[in-house]
Design an enzyme around this catalytic site. Structure first.
Site, PDB file in Angstrom:
ATOM      1  N   HIS A 110      -8.117  -1.906  -1.368  1.00 15.09           N
ATOM      2  CA  HIS A 110      -7.209  -1.869  -0.219  1.00 15.09           C
ATOM      3  C   HIS A 110      -5.726  -1.915  -0.556  1.00 15.09           C
ATOM      4  O   HIS A 110      -4.892  -1.807   0.354  1.00 15.09           O
ATOM      5  CB  HIS A 110      -7.551  -3.014   0.745  1.00 15.09           C
ATOM      6  CG  HIS A 110      -7.371  -4.386   0.170  1.00 15.09           C
ATOM      7  ND1 HIS A 110      -7.311  -5.514   0.963  1.00 15.09           N
ATOM      8  CD2 HIS A 110      -7.218  -4.830  -1.111  1.00 15.09           C
ATOM      9  CE1 HIS A 110      -7.158  -6.584   0.200  1.00 15.09           C
ATOM     10  NE2 HIS A 110      -7.105  -6.188  -1.055  1.00 15.09           N
ATOM     11  N   HIS A 111      -5.355  -2.107  -1.811  1.00 14.38           N
ATOM     12  CA  HIS A 111      -3.935  -2.122  -2.167  1.00 14.38           C
ATOM     13  C   HIS A 111      -3.389  -0.736  -2.506  1.00 14.38           C
ATOM     14  O   HIS A 111      -2.172  -0.573  -2.624  1.00 14.38           O
ATOM     15  CB  HIS A 111      -3.686  -3.048  -3.353  1.00 14.38           C
ATOM     16  CG  HIS A 111      -3.928  -4.499  -3.068  1.00 14.38           C
ATOM     17  ND1 HIS A 111      -3.364  -5.142  -1.982  1.00 14.38           N
ATOM     18  CD2 HIS A 111      -4.661  -5.433  -3.725  1.00 14.38           C
ATOM     19  CE1 HIS A 111      -3.755  -6.405  -1.984  1.00 14.38           C
ATOM     20  NE2 HIS A 111      -4.541  -6.603  -3.025  1.00 14.38           N
ATOM     21  N   ALA A 112      -4.248   0.239  -2.719  1.00 20.60           N
ATOM     22  CA  ALA A 112      -3.780   1.578  -3.074  1.00 20.60           C
ATOM     23  C   ALA A 112      -3.099   2.231  -1.876  1.00 20.60           C
ATOM     24  O   ALA A 112      -3.651   2.284  -0.779  1.00 20.60           O
ATOM     25  CB  ALA A 112      -4.949   2.438  -3.548  1.00 20.60           C
ATOM     26  N   HIS A 113      -1.881   2.725  -2.093  1.00 17.38           N
ATOM     27  CA  HIS A 113      -1.124   3.435  -1.070  1.00 17.38           C
ATOM     28  C   HIS A 113      -1.334   4.937  -1.234  1.00 17.38           C
ATOM     29  O   HIS A 113      -1.977   5.389  -2.175  1.00 17.38           O
ATOM     30  CB  HIS A 113       0.358   3.080  -1.183  1.00 17.38           C
ATOM     31  CG  HIS A 113       0.655   1.656  -0.835  1.00 17.38           C
ATOM     32  ND1 HIS A 113       1.360   1.279   0.291  1.00 17.38           N
ATOM     33  CD2 HIS A 113       0.338   0.500  -1.471  1.00 17.38           C
ATOM     34  CE1 HIS A 113       1.471  -0.036   0.336  1.00 17.38           C
ATOM     35  NE2 HIS A 113       0.855  -0.536  -0.731  1.00 17.38           N
ATOM     36  N   ASP A 152      -2.556  -4.296   2.310  1.00 15.29           N
ATOM     37  CA  ASP A 152      -1.301  -3.576   2.562  1.00 15.29           C
ATOM     38  C   ASP A 152      -1.435  -2.064   2.456  1.00 15.29           C
ATOM     39  O   ASP A 152      -0.817  -1.324   3.228  1.00 15.29           O
ATOM     40  CB  ASP A 152      -0.211  -4.066   1.618  1.00 15.29           C
ATOM     41  CG  ASP A 152      -0.568  -3.892   0.139  1.00 15.29           C
ATOM     42  OD1 ASP A 152      -1.770  -3.993  -0.209  1.00 15.29           O
ATOM     43  OD2 ASP A 152       0.357  -3.689  -0.672  1.00 15.29           O
TER      44      ASP A 152
END
Length: 371
Positions: A110-113, A152
């Site tokens: 879930h932190h990969a943009h 994020d």
């Protein structure tokens, strides 16, 4: 993030026979092609990851790889695209009507943009699955993230999309990476109110966390009316995990899965895609937490007082030299106060919850004090 934590989990799933139910199909995750990754990531980012995958010595800092948290290594593209594969296949099965629920405990990145790796995460399988569902005709997707860290990357990808409600409960960014996820991060444009953050006190325990979940998640999901729920079940909120300060038990983490399952059953005919996430106590917490998750998804929940199979404990001892737990829970009391019991301004959890409710609930026509 060592792969052995996934192996240990799957062996425990097998030890309980959860992979052999009449209603269960097991698929190996595939390395997805670029057309799947570019549902949320840019082609130039995918190309950069592939280049670093072939030559980790390249200096490409703008893409977030090559850092202490997210190192470049040979094969990073293939490994990361395979994690996406599990969530992609789960979403495809739900869209096709071949499955009502799916679980990919290897996912939850879930932190990969869209154009940046971060926090061990290279490709965001949660976001890929959500976009895949939307492109497949699903009108509203609710994303619930219970990892100890703020989700994020997933939030940023859908920050201006009113079709996606992202809810993240996590340790406050004042004390923990990535330093985001505060109540005033609420979405952009037409999507204001669809990004929801509960930044929990640093040492929140089961009773505090479950009270916060109860005070925020059910009311918003009922008002939003999702057609599919996607959830991220990072278990680094556990008291024995060294990467957060939170104090949850395996019992509390299991209860989170039970609560999400109940909401999926109530609101979208059970349609639910669950993923793993963070979790760094590899042979104690992670296998138990995600075996509970698989059991809940499969409709065969395991009681927290159940003994851990001796065969699995022997394997952990022989393979990794680790001491495995005796039972599937932490022998704790899961008592907690529901929000209906009243707001206490002297309680740190209640102040945190109220900050979120004041920001979000009026956007949905809900009273921050009572609904």
């Amino acid at each position: 993030m060592r792969p052995s934590r996934l192996e240990a989990t799957y062996r425990l799933v097998e030890a309980f026979g959860l992979d052999r139910g009449d209603n269960v199909r097991v698929e190996a995750p595939e390395v997805v092609p670029d057309r799947v990754l570019t549902l949320v990531h840019s082609q130039r980012y995918v190309d950069a990851v592939r280049a670093l995958s072939a030559d980790p010595s390249l200096d490409l800092p703008r893409w977030g790889l090559g850092t202490e948290d997210t190192p470049a290594y040979a094969g990073v593209h293939e490994a990361s695209a395979r994690l996406v594969g599990g969530s992609h296949q789960g979403a495809a099965a739900i869209l096709a009507g071949d499955a009502v629920r799916a679980v990919n405990f290897g996912g939850g990145m879930h932190h990969a943009h869209a154009e940046k790796a971060s926090g061990f995460c290279v490709y965001n399988d949660c976001a890929v699955a959500i976009q895949q569902l939307l492109d497949g005709g699903v009108r509203r997707v609710a994303y619930v993230d219970v990892d100890g860290h703020h989700g994020d990357g997933t939030q940023s990808i859908f920050y201006a999309d009113p079709r996606v409600l992202t809810i993240s409960l996590h340790e406050t960014g004042m004390t923990l990476f990535p330093g985001t996820g505060f109540a005033n991060e609420t979405g952009h444009g037409e999507a204001v109110g669809t990004a929801v953050n509960v930044a929990l006190p640093t040492t929140a325990d089961d009773s505090m966390w479950l009270r916060a979940f109860d005070a925020v998640v059910p009311a918003l999901l009922r008002q939003f009316g999702p057609e599919v729920v996607v959830s991220q079940h990072g278990c680094d909120s556990h008291f024995a995990d060294e990467l957060t300060h939170l104090r949850l038990s395996v019992d509390g983490q299991r209860q989170a899965a039970v609560a999400v399952a109940a909401l999926a059953d109530e609101l979208c005919e059970g349609r639910w895609l669950a993923t793993g996430g963070g979790g760094y106590n590899c042979y104690d917490v992670v296998p138990r937490a995600w075996t509970h998750l698989v059991g809940v998804v499969a409709g065969r929940p395991i009681d927290v007082g159940t003994a851990v199979p001796e065969s699995w404990r022997d394997h952990v001892r022989q393979r990794w030299g680790a001491r495995a737990p005796l039972v599937m829970g932490d022998e704790v009391d899961l008592w907690w106060r529901s929000w209906e019991s009243g707001f206490d301004p002297n309680d740190e959890t209640d102040r945190t919850v109220m900050a979120t409710r004041r920001e979000i609930f009026p956007q949905w026509g809900l009273d921050p004090w009572f609904d």
